[in-house]
Scaffold this active site. Structure first.
Site, PDB file in Angstrom:
ATOM      1  N   TRP A 102       6.186 109.394  -0.030  1.00 15.18           N
ATOM      2  CA  TRP A 102       6.293 107.928   0.104  1.00 15.18           C
ATOM      3  C   TRP A 102       7.737 107.484   0.133  1.00 15.18           C
ATOM      4  O   TRP A 102       8.098 106.572   0.886  1.00 15.18           O
ATOM      5  CB  TRP A 102       5.479 107.195  -0.962  1.00 15.18           C
ATOM      6  CG  TRP A 102       4.012 107.319  -0.676  1.00 15.18           C
ATOM      7  CD1 TRP A 102       3.074 107.975  -1.424  1.00 15.18           C
ATOM      8  CD2 TRP A 102       3.316 106.810   0.484  1.00 15.18           C
ATOM      9  NE1 TRP A 102       1.845 107.906  -0.797  1.00 15.18           N
ATOM     10  CE2 TRP A 102       1.963 107.199   0.365  1.00 15.18           C
ATOM     11  CE3 TRP A 102       3.707 106.077   1.605  1.00 15.18           C
ATOM     12  CZ2 TRP A 102       0.996 106.867   1.330  1.00 15.18           C
ATOM     13  CZ3 TRP A 102       2.752 105.749   2.564  1.00 15.18           C
ATOM     14  CH2 TRP A 102       1.412 106.142   2.411  1.00 15.18           C
ATOM     15  N   ASP A 172       8.566 100.694  -5.371  1.00 11.34           N
ATOM     16  CA  ASP A 172       7.225 100.768  -4.780  1.00 11.34           C
ATOM     17  C   ASP A 172       6.304 101.256  -5.897  1.00 11.34           C
ATOM     18  O   ASP A 172       6.327 102.428  -6.261  1.00 11.34           O
ATOM     19  CB  ASP A 172       7.236 101.741  -3.594  1.00 11.34           C
ATOM     20  CG  ASP A 172       5.842 101.952  -2.997  1.00 11.34           C
ATOM     21  OD1 ASP A 172       4.860 101.380  -3.524  1.00 11.34           O
ATOM     22  OD2 ASP A 172       5.744 102.696  -1.994  1.00 11.34           O
ATOM     23  N   LYS A 196      -5.037 100.719  -4.763  1.00 15.86           N
ATOM     24  CA  LYS A 196      -5.062 101.804  -5.741  1.00 15.86           C
ATOM     25  C   LYS A 196      -5.552 101.274  -7.091  1.00 15.86           C
ATOM     26  O   LYS A 196      -6.584 101.674  -7.577  1.00 15.86           O
ATOM     27  CB  LYS A 196      -3.681 102.446  -5.890  1.00 15.86           C
ATOM     28  CG  LYS A 196      -3.258 103.439  -4.803  1.00 15.86           C
ATOM     29  CD  LYS A 196      -3.212 102.904  -3.411  1.00 15.86           C
ATOM     30  CE  LYS A 196      -2.912 103.880  -2.325  1.00 15.86           C
ATOM     31  NZ  LYS A 196      -1.539 104.009  -1.915  1.00 15.86           N
TER      32      LYS A 196
END
Ligand SMILES: *Cc1c(COP(=O)(O)O)cnc(C)c1O
Length: 360
Positions: A102, A172, A196
């Site tokens: 990511w 993030d 999530k």
């Protein structure tokens, strides 16, 4: 009806009481005669739903008054571009810490907008740890420092908050937001996709310190200009109304569980069931450095990858789904977000033990 144990990394399992409430309210929300999906985003019913969701999120995370909370669209991947567009504020460079898949995506996207200094990277070690801050080479002129607080694919999580001095820290937090308390005041900006730990896909949360607003690049789309969205209460365009409603129900559920301290205790206990077992066997291995192991995403490998297929099939037969690791790392991954009950992890470990006896 039998629900499965869903170990998906996202979209992920949601608390069952939230789904039950949503089902009950599907056709008629609180006597309005309408589904939340059918409401005008400017009507008093939806304005109340939106305001309550924001108030609950602020309360859970202890968001200080000088931070704006935005409910946007476009996902965390959208934010990979929107963060530099909004936060460069006349500067030309930003620092990024590279801890996995990511982070790599964030870095690649940011390079379209500014010069990226990779201040530290754990690539050489196969992305199995977080580089110690003492090794970071920060640029004092950077517009911000970007981290991924939990690498959803690699299972590497920060259990500490970097100190970036006067340079705003951007995180993030897509896959560990609301899993434990965080000191929001240590960050300039936090962003997270909802799918999530928060609710359905389609909602993206941005929490941003208000002095960082107002310097967006002129090419920034208005719907993604943080300042314009903050001034419009995230209603410059139609927000993802149903996703915001479900997020509000999830926030209420977290509050009813005792808030983020209680979530953390629950998540630590749950992760320990799995990590303690992984440490006690050599049939399965965990690749991640102990001190950087994620409480949310637990990758593990079988001793012999020829058994992967049989492992997944056996798990599926016991209604444990989505345990296959990401294609970039292989092996298995159990995502055990807030809504995964400890019983799910216990069932997984019981199955892993039994599988080891049969194949070890
Ligand atoms: C899932 C995830 C993303 C991608 O989010 P999208 O909503 O697909 O844009 C980005 N970063 C992290 C850490 C994630 O877990």
């Amino acid at each position: 009806m039998t629900r499965v144990f869903n170990f998906s990394a996202g979209p992920a399992t949601l608390p069952e009481p939230v789904l039950r409430t949503a089902a009950q309210e599907m056709l008629d929300w609180h006597g309005s005669g309408m589904s939340v999906m059918e409401m005008s985003h400017r009507g008093k019913e939806f304005i109340a739903i939106h305001a309550e969701a924001e108030a609950l999120l602020r309360e859970l995370l202890g968001v200080p008054a000088n931070y704006k909370v935005l409910f946007l669209q476009g996902g965390a991947i959208g934010q990979n571009a929107l963060v530099p567009m909004n936060l460069l504020r006349g500067k030309t460079a930003a620092d990024y810490v590279d801890t996995g898949e990511w982070s790599k995506k964030s870095i690649k996207e940011a390079r379209h907008y500014c010069s990226v200094n990779v201040a530290a990277s754990s690539a050489a070690g196969g992305y199995t740890s977080v580089p110690k801050q003492s090794t970071w080479k920060l640029d004092p002129n950077a517009a911000y420092v970007h981290i991924c607080s939990n690498e959803t694919i690699g299972g590497v999580e920060y259990h500490w908050t970097p100190d970036t001095g006067a340079v705003p820290l951007v995180a993030d937090m897509s896959s560990n937001i609301l899993s434990r308390p965080v000191d929001v005041s240590r960050y300039g900006l936090i962003y997270a996709g909802a799918q999530k730990n928060i609710g359905p896909a389609g909602l993206t949360i941005v929490i941003v310190r208000d002095d960082l607003l107002g310097g967006a690049l002129p090419i920034t789309p208005s719907a993604f200009d943080y300042k314009q969205q903050a001034e419009a209460d995230s209603m410059l365009n139609t927000p993802p109304t149903y996703a915001i409603y479900i997020a509000g129900l999830v926030f209420n559920w977290i509050k009813a569980q005792g808030g983020l301290k209680a979530m953390e205790a629950h998540n630590r206990a749950k992760a320990a069931v799995l990590y303690d077992f992984l440490d006690a066997t050599s049939f399965y291995t965990s690749p991640v450095a102990r001190e950087d192991r994620s409480l949310m995403n637990v990758p593990f490998k079988l001793k012999d990858e020829a058994l992967d297929e049989a492992f997944l099939k056996g798990a599926q037969a016991l209604r444990m789904l989505q345990l296959k690791g990401h294609r970039s790392v292989g092996g298995m991954r159990a995502s055990i977000y807030n809504a995964m009950p400890v019983e799910g992890v216990q069932a997984l470990v019981a199955y892993m033990k039994e599988f080891e006896v049969r194949h070890g």
